[in-house]
Motif scaffolding. Structure first.
Motif, PDB file in Angstrom:
ATOM      1  N   GLY A 242       4.214   4.691   0.854  1.00  0.00           N
ATOM      2  CA  GLY A 242       3.924   3.749   1.927  1.00  0.00           C
ATOM      3  C   GLY A 242       3.438   4.438   3.188  1.00  0.00           C
ATOM      4  N   LEU A 243       4.022   5.582   3.527  1.00  0.00           N
ATOM      5  CA  LEU A 243       3.593   6.309   4.721  1.00  0.00           C
ATOM      6  C   LEU A 243       2.181   6.871   4.561  1.00  0.00           C
ATOM      7  CD1 LEU A 243       6.874   8.265   5.583  1.00  0.00           C
ATOM      8  CD2 LEU A 243       5.914   6.338   6.844  1.00  0.00           C
ATOM      9  N   ARG A 244       1.801   7.204   3.337  1.00  0.00           N
ATOM     10  CA  ARG A 244       0.483   7.797   3.084  1.00  0.00           C
ATOM     11  C   ARG A 244      -0.549   6.777   2.647  1.00  0.00           C
ATOM     12  NH1 ARG A 244       0.760  10.150  -1.301  1.00  0.00           N
ATOM     13  NH2 ARG A 244      -1.087  11.446  -1.088  1.00  0.00           N
ATOM     14  N   SER A 245      -0.192   5.524   2.588  1.00  0.00           N
ATOM     15  CA  SER A 245      -1.072   4.516   1.990  1.00  0.00           C
ATOM     16  C   SER A 245      -2.392   4.418   2.752  1.00  0.00           C
ATOM     17  CB  SER A 245      -0.368   3.159   1.986  1.00  0.00           C
ATOM     18  OG  SER A 245      -1.176   2.196   1.355  1.00  0.00           O
ATOM     19  N   PHE A 246      -3.470   4.340   1.993  1.00  0.00           N
ATOM     20  CA  PHE A 246      -4.796   4.209   2.593  1.00  0.00           C
ATOM     21  C   PHE A 246      -5.740   3.369   1.742  1.00  0.00           C
ATOM     22  CE2 PHE A 246      -9.159   5.900   2.266  1.00  0.00           C
ATOM     23  CZ  PHE A 246      -9.652   5.449   3.481  1.00  0.00           C
ATOM     24  N   ASP A 247      -5.847   3.720   0.442  1.00  0.00           N
ATOM     25  CA  ASP A 247      -6.917   3.161  -0.380  1.00  0.00           C
ATOM     26  C   ASP A 247      -6.837   1.640  -0.509  1.00  0.00           C
ATOM     27  OD1 ASP A 247      -4.578   3.530  -1.725  1.00  0.00           O
ATOM     28  OD2 ASP A 247      -5.431   4.653  -3.397  1.00  0.00           O
ATOM     29  N   THR A 260      -5.800  -4.600  13.588  1.00  0.00           N
ATOM     30  CA  THR A 260      -4.437  -5.108  13.410  1.00  0.00           C
ATOM     31  C   THR A 260      -3.762  -4.607  12.144  1.00  0.00           C
ATOM     32  OG1 THR A 260      -5.363  -7.102  12.406  1.00  0.00           O
ATOM     33  CG2 THR A 260      -4.866  -7.183  14.765  1.00  0.00           C
ATOM     34  N   SER A 261      -4.521  -4.164  11.147  1.00  0.00           N
ATOM     35  CA  SER A 261      -3.898  -3.632   9.928  1.00  0.00           C
ATOM     36  C   SER A 261      -4.198  -2.154   9.736  1.00  0.00           C
ATOM     37  CB  SER A 261      -4.348  -4.426   8.697  1.00  0.00           C
ATOM     38  OG  SER A 261      -5.742  -4.288   8.487  1.00  0.00           O
ATOM     39  N   ASP A 262      -4.634  -1.502  10.811  1.00  0.00           N
ATOM     40  CA  ASP A 262      -4.864  -0.054  10.742  1.00  0.00           C
ATOM     41  C   ASP A 262      -3.554   0.685  10.543  1.00  0.00           C
ATOM     42  OD1 ASP A 262      -7.430   1.007  10.735  1.00  0.00           O
ATOM     43  OD2 ASP A 262      -7.755   0.559  12.853  1.00  0.00           O
ATOM     44  N   VAL A 263      -3.581   1.712   9.704  1.00  0.00           N
ATOM     45  CA  VAL A 263      -2.475   2.652   9.556  1.00  0.00           C
ATOM     46  C   VAL A 263      -2.998   4.028   9.939  1.00  0.00           C
ATOM     47  CG1 VAL A 263      -1.210   1.347   7.811  1.00  0.00           C
ATOM     48  CG2 VAL A 263      -3.017   2.915   7.097  1.00  0.00           C
ATOM     49  N   ILE A 264      -2.114   5.008   9.970  1.00  0.00           N
ATOM     50  CA  ILE A 264      -2.529   6.341  10.418  1.00  0.00           C
ATOM     51  C   ILE A 264      -3.656   6.884   9.544  1.00  0.00           C
ATOM     52  CG2 ILE A 264      -1.761   8.705  10.798  1.00  0.00           C
ATOM     53  CD1 ILE A 264       0.993   7.666  11.409  1.00  0.00           C
ATOM     54  N   ALA A 265      -3.538   6.685   8.234  1.00  0.00           N
ATOM     55  CA  ALA A 265      -4.544   7.231   7.313  1.00  0.00           C
ATOM     56  C   ALA A 265      -5.910   6.589   7.536  1.00  0.00           C
ATOM     57  CB  ALA A 265      -4.088   7.032   5.872  1.00  0.00           C
ATOM     58  N   SER A 266      -5.955   5.292   7.816  1.00  0.00           N
ATOM     59  CA  SER A 266      -7.247   4.639   8.043  1.00  0.00           C
ATOM     60  C   SER A 266      -7.855   5.074   9.371  1.00  0.00           C
ATOM     61  CB  SER A 266      -7.085   3.113   8.010  1.00  0.00           C
ATOM     62  OG  SER A 266      -6.238   2.655   9.047  1.00  0.00           O
ATOM     63  N   ILE A 267      -7.037   5.325  10.395  1.00  0.00           N
ATOM     64  CA  ILE A 267      -7.550   5.845  11.662  1.00  0.00           C
ATOM     65  C   ILE A 267      -8.160   7.228  11.450  1.00  0.00           C
ATOM     66  CG2 ILE A 267      -6.858   6.654  13.947  1.00  0.00           C
ATOM     67  CD1 ILE A 267      -4.777   4.438  14.002  1.00  0.00           C
ATOM     68  N   ILE A 268      -7.500   8.059  10.660  1.00  0.00           N
ATOM     69  CA  ILE A 268      -8.023   9.398  10.366  1.00  0.00           C
ATOM     70  C   ILE A 268      -9.351   9.292   9.623  1.00  0.00           C
ATOM     71  CG2 ILE A 268      -7.587  11.493   9.028  1.00  0.00           C
ATOM     72  CD1 ILE A 268      -4.588  11.056   9.588  1.00  0.00           C
ATOM     73  N   THR A 281      -8.851  16.347  11.096  1.00  0.00           N
ATOM     74  CA  THR A 281      -7.969  17.329  10.467  1.00  0.00           C
ATOM     75  C   THR A 281      -6.657  17.435  11.228  1.00  0.00           C
ATOM     76  OG1 THR A 281      -9.913  18.580   9.746  1.00  0.00           O
ATOM     77  CG2 THR A 281      -7.796  19.693   9.635  1.00  0.00           C
ATOM     78  N   ALA A 282      -6.726  17.390  12.555  1.00  0.00           N
ATOM     79  CA  ALA A 282      -5.508  17.369  13.355  1.00  0.00           C
ATOM     80  C   ALA A 282      -4.675  16.133  13.041  1.00  0.00           C
ATOM     81  CB  ALA A 282      -5.855  17.415  14.839  1.00  0.00           C
ATOM     82  N   GLY A 283      -5.355  14.995  12.823  1.00  0.00           N
ATOM     83  CA  GLY A 283      -4.634  13.786  12.429  1.00  0.00           C
ATOM     84  C   GLY A 283      -3.942  13.938  11.092  1.00  0.00           C
ATOM     85  N   ASN A 284      -4.611  14.599  10.153  1.00  0.00           N
ATOM     86  CA  ASN A 284      -3.981  14.842   8.846  1.00  0.00           C
ATOM     87  C   ASN A 284      -2.759  15.741   8.976  1.00  0.00           C
ATOM     88  OD1 ASN A 284      -5.337  13.419   6.773  1.00  0.00           O
ATOM     89  ND2 ASN A 284      -7.119  14.752   7.011  1.00  0.00           N
ATOM     90  N   VAL A 285      -2.846  16.746   9.823  1.00  0.00           N
ATOM     91  CA  VAL A 285      -1.693  17.623  10.050  1.00  0.00           C
ATOM     92  C   VAL A 285      -0.544  16.828  10.662  1.00  0.00           C
ATOM     93  CG1 VAL A 285      -0.858  19.594  11.402  1.00  0.00           C
ATOM     94  CG2 VAL A 285      -3.055  19.731  10.219  1.00  0.00           C
ATOM     95  N   MET A 286      -0.863  15.961  11.626  1.00  0.00           N
ATOM     96  CA  MET A 286       0.174  15.141  12.241  1.00  0.00           C
ATOM     97  C   MET A 286       0.800  14.194  11.213  1.00  0.00           C
ATOM     98  SD  MET A 286       0.794  16.080  15.201  1.00  0.00           S
ATOM     99  CE  MET A 286       2.023  14.785  15.295  1.00  0.00           C
ATOM    100  N   LEU A 287      -0.017  13.618  10.334  1.00  0.00           N
ATOM    101  CA  LEU A 287       0.520  12.749   9.295  1.00  0.00           C
ATOM    102  C   LEU A 287       1.447  13.523   8.369  1.00  0.00           C
ATOM    103  CD1 LEU A 287       0.610  10.005   7.885  1.00  0.00           C
ATOM    104  CD2 LEU A 287      -1.456  10.653   6.633  1.00  0.00           C
ATOM    105  N   PHE A 288       1.058  14.734   8.012  1.00  0.00           N
ATOM    106  CA  PHE A 288       1.903  15.590   7.179  1.00  0.00           C
ATOM    107  C   PHE A 288       3.244  15.868   7.858  1.00  0.00           C
ATOM    108  CE2 PHE A 288       3.271  20.004   6.361  1.00  0.00           C
ATOM    109  CZ  PHE A 288       3.540  19.923   5.006  1.00  0.00           C
ATOM    110  N   LEU A 289       3.198  16.167   9.164  1.00  0.00           N
ATOM    111  CA  LEU A 289       4.428  16.465   9.895  1.00  0.00           C
ATOM    112  C   LEU A 289       5.297  15.214  10.043  1.00  0.00           C
ATOM    113  CD1 LEU A 289       3.028  18.820  12.696  1.00  0.00           C
ATOM    114  CD2 LEU A 289       4.257  19.465  10.609  1.00  0.00           C
ATOM    115  N   VAL A 290       4.657  14.071  10.273  1.00  0.00           N
ATOM    116  CA  VAL A 290       5.420  12.822  10.420  1.00  0.00           C
ATOM    117  C   VAL A 290       6.116  12.465   9.113  1.00  0.00           C
ATOM    118  CG1 VAL A 290       5.186  10.325  10.722  1.00  0.00           C
ATOM    119  CG2 VAL A 290       4.068  11.871  12.316  1.00  0.00           C
ATOM    120  N   VAL A 291       5.382  12.551   7.997  1.00  0.00           N
ATOM    121  CA  VAL A 291       5.979  12.248   6.693  1.00  0.00           C
ATOM    122  C   VAL A 291       7.126  13.211   6.397  1.00  0.00           C
ATOM    123  CG1 VAL A 291       5.550  12.180   4.209  1.00  0.00           C
ATOM    124  CG2 VAL A 291       3.872  11.209   5.771  1.00  0.00           C
TER     125      VAL A 291
END
Length: 308
Positions: A242-247, A260-268, A281-291
């Motif tokens: 769920g935290l990594r969901s994008f597709d 309104t339905s954007d998640v971190i992965a879609s913003i990246i 890439t910085a966003g991906n690193v932040m997502l990795f750290l958040v997860v």
């Protein structure tokens, strides 16, 4: 004083026993050889790309060159105006989907381990959505949820309920995608629960029956506590997903309506589309750290409760 000589036969001396460290080393050399291929794959597929991602998150890069900018990408990423919406939606999506998968997976697991004649067929039906491509599921449900012409609105119209733009309304878009995610992923949760329930010794159920317990008592005092390892696995797997969901979100709403339905992965992904590779890439690193920051303490907490 004369003592009698011991005339009992003595065992023959065998070959000298090797030292314990040498025996331990000889015993461990064979298993360690099997770790090497997995270790190489782990280093090449995970460790090296992770280190490279951390480096490139500190640069502005293209396919041919890169410029070191330090933490500037992270500052720009946190300045993203839709980031707060993405964080909130990501957490809501992860909690909602993982919670429903746990509840529905357990109920279906109990049902499909009971004495049903068609339980084998029903297990296949429940697990089938897991095998279908996520993109195909997203496209299919985008058509089914179309306002007025979609099959969902037509079915509701037959019972006198007016249609609704499920994916075009800001209040229902994320919820609609989450329910589709649950439909697709609950089969895996059910299989994990089936395996957990079938591993419970039948003696416990027999003891409850001897004491005059009902089906509720069997579930409450045997199935629920003894299937805790399955619950632990379902929570961790579904929460990470769920935290990594994008597709699925991108296929059905592309983060809309609006953001309104954007998640971190879609913003990246939108930053990648715009050509801001270092920023994304910085966003991906932040997502990795958040997860990691969420899942590691959760895993420790659930593992501690499982041992207790």
């Amino acid at each position: 004083m004369v003592t009698k000589q011991d005339t009992r036969p003595r065992p023959k001396a065998g070959p000298a026993e090797p030292d314990r460290p040498q025996r331990r080393k000889a015993a461990a050399a064979y298993p360690y050889a099997f770790y090497l291929p997995a270790g190489i794959v782990y280093v090449v597929i995970f460790l090296i790309p992770t280190v490279m991602a951390f480096y490139f998150s500190l640069t502005r890069w293209t396919l041919f060159d890169s410029t070191f900018v330090g933490l500037e990408n992270f500052a720009d990423f946190f300045a993203e105006q839709n980031l707060s919406i993405g964080f909130r939606n990501t957490l809501v999506y992860a909690v909602l989907t993982s919670g429903l998968k746990v509840v529905l997976g357990m109920l279906l697991g109990v049902l499909l381990t009971s004495r049903l004649r068609l339980r084998g067929f029903l297990r296949s039906v429940v697990f089938f959505p897991v095998l279908v491509s996520t993109v195909a599921v997203g496209i299919t449900f985008s058509v089914l949820l179309k306002p007025d012409t979609g099959l969902v609105d037509r079915a509701l119209a037959l019972v006198g309920v007016s249609g609704h733009d499920w994916l075009g309304d800001a209040t229902t878009a994320l919820l609609s995608v989450a329910l589709v995610d649950v439909w697709k992923g609950v089969g895996l949760a059910t299989v994990i629960y089936i395996a957990g329930i079938l591993s419970i010794p039948p003696d416990y159920y027999q003891a409850v029956e001897v004491d005059g317990g009902t089906a509720w008592h069997r579930f409450r005092h045997v199935t629920l506590p003894l299937s805790r390892p399955a619950t632990y696995s379902v929570i961790i797997l579904s929460f990470i997903g769920g935290l990594r969901s994008f597709d699925l979100i991108w296929t059905m709403t592309r983060g809309g309506p609006g953001f309104t339905s954007d998640v971190i992965a879609s913003i990246i992904y939108k930053q990648y589309q715009a050509g801001f590779y270092g920023l994304s890439t910085a966003g991906n690193v932040m997502l990795f750290l958040v997860v990691s920051a969420i899942v590691i303490p959760l895993s420790w907490f659930l593992g501690r409760r499982e041992i207790a």
